[in-house]
Write a protein that holds these residues in place. Structure first.
Motif: not given
Length: 272
Positions: A139-143, A158-162, A184-185
């Protein structure tokens, strides 16, 4: 294509004989394709009339034969198929949710009248293992609005790193937003289950009637009827905007009220 073995073909006007098939490896909830060869072994021609008449379709069954998806997509015959003629068709096939073992059962249907299997014709049954929608849990994140210390800290926890760079899914936030630690999970769980777009609850810093429909604590709703706010999207799904927030309104989306993001005060949303 894989050949089909001998199987019963009833006498009479309507009788398919399945000859061969091939299938793209299916992923949960995703569109795919198959190719099917079959012979008209009956005494009556098969005629398709647009989306009526005789159509090739399919059912998804569980390993015990219980229907999971009964009305699969239809494929019309491009021309009348005479008795004794063999035809090959490219068939769109959408895999079921969630991933797991299934039986893909090809069948013919006289639209609005009957399935051929209901009058004694054999179906073409294929044992299939449906894979998760995403090949990797990334998972990637755009802010929107640029880097923000509190948002960065929430993402780091996050439980699962981005990840930076390429990822199976991309989530859209605004600067100052605080996703819950299991955000994220839960997003990746829903994508793996078969959803191309996932959105959850939006918790404003102060009471906001405009956001009441996105309140936390609700269940999962694939027919939400409103844009998904701060969504996570797979390739092919593009974000828009709603109430000044990144949003998605389209097919193949899931709202999950357990997925929470807290908004910052004065987030820059345009108020109605």
């Amino acid at each position: 294509m894989e050949r089909v073995g001998e199987h019963p073909v009833p006498p009479g006007p309507l009788a398919p004989r399945w000859r061969a098939w091939s299938l793209e490896p299916p992923r949960a909830g995703a569109p795919g394709r198959a190719r099917v060869a079959l012979e008209n072994a009956g005494s009556a021609a098969w005629h398709s009339h647009g989306d009526t008449g005789v159509q090739l379709a399919y059912h998804w069954l569980d390993p015990l034969g219980n229907p999971i998806v009964w009305d699969g997509e239809r494929t019309a015959f491009p021309r009348p198929v005479a008795p004794g003629e063999t035809v090959e068709l490219d068939v769109p096939v959408r895999a079921p949710r969630p991933p797991g073992p299934y039986r893909l059962s090809f069948d013919l249907v006289e639209e609005h009248r009957f399935w051929f299997s209901e009058i004694g014709c054999a179906t073409l049954d294929i044992a299939v293992e449906v894979a998760p929608r995403i090949a990797a849990r990334t998972l990637a994140v755009r802010v929107a609005g640029g880097a923000h210390a509190q948002t960065s800290a929430a993402l780091a926890a996050q439980e699962e790193p981005v990840v930076d760079g390429d990822a199976e899914a991309v989530a859209y936030l605004v600067a100052g937003a605080l996703p819950a630690p299991d955000w994220s999970r839960r997003l990746l769980d829903a994508h793996a289950e078969g959803w191309a777009a996932v959105g959850g609850a939006v918790v404003p810093a102060q009471k906001d009637r405009e956001l009441a429909a996105w309140a936390a604590g609700g269940g999962r709703n694939p027919r939400f009827g409103r844009p998904l706010l701060l969504p996570s999207l797979l390739e092919g799904a593009e974000p828009g905007a709603h109430l000044g927030l990144p949003a998605y309104l389209g097919e193949d989306g899931l709202f999950d009220g357990r997925i929470e993001v807290r908004l910052p005060p004065r987030s820059g949303r345009r108020r109605a």
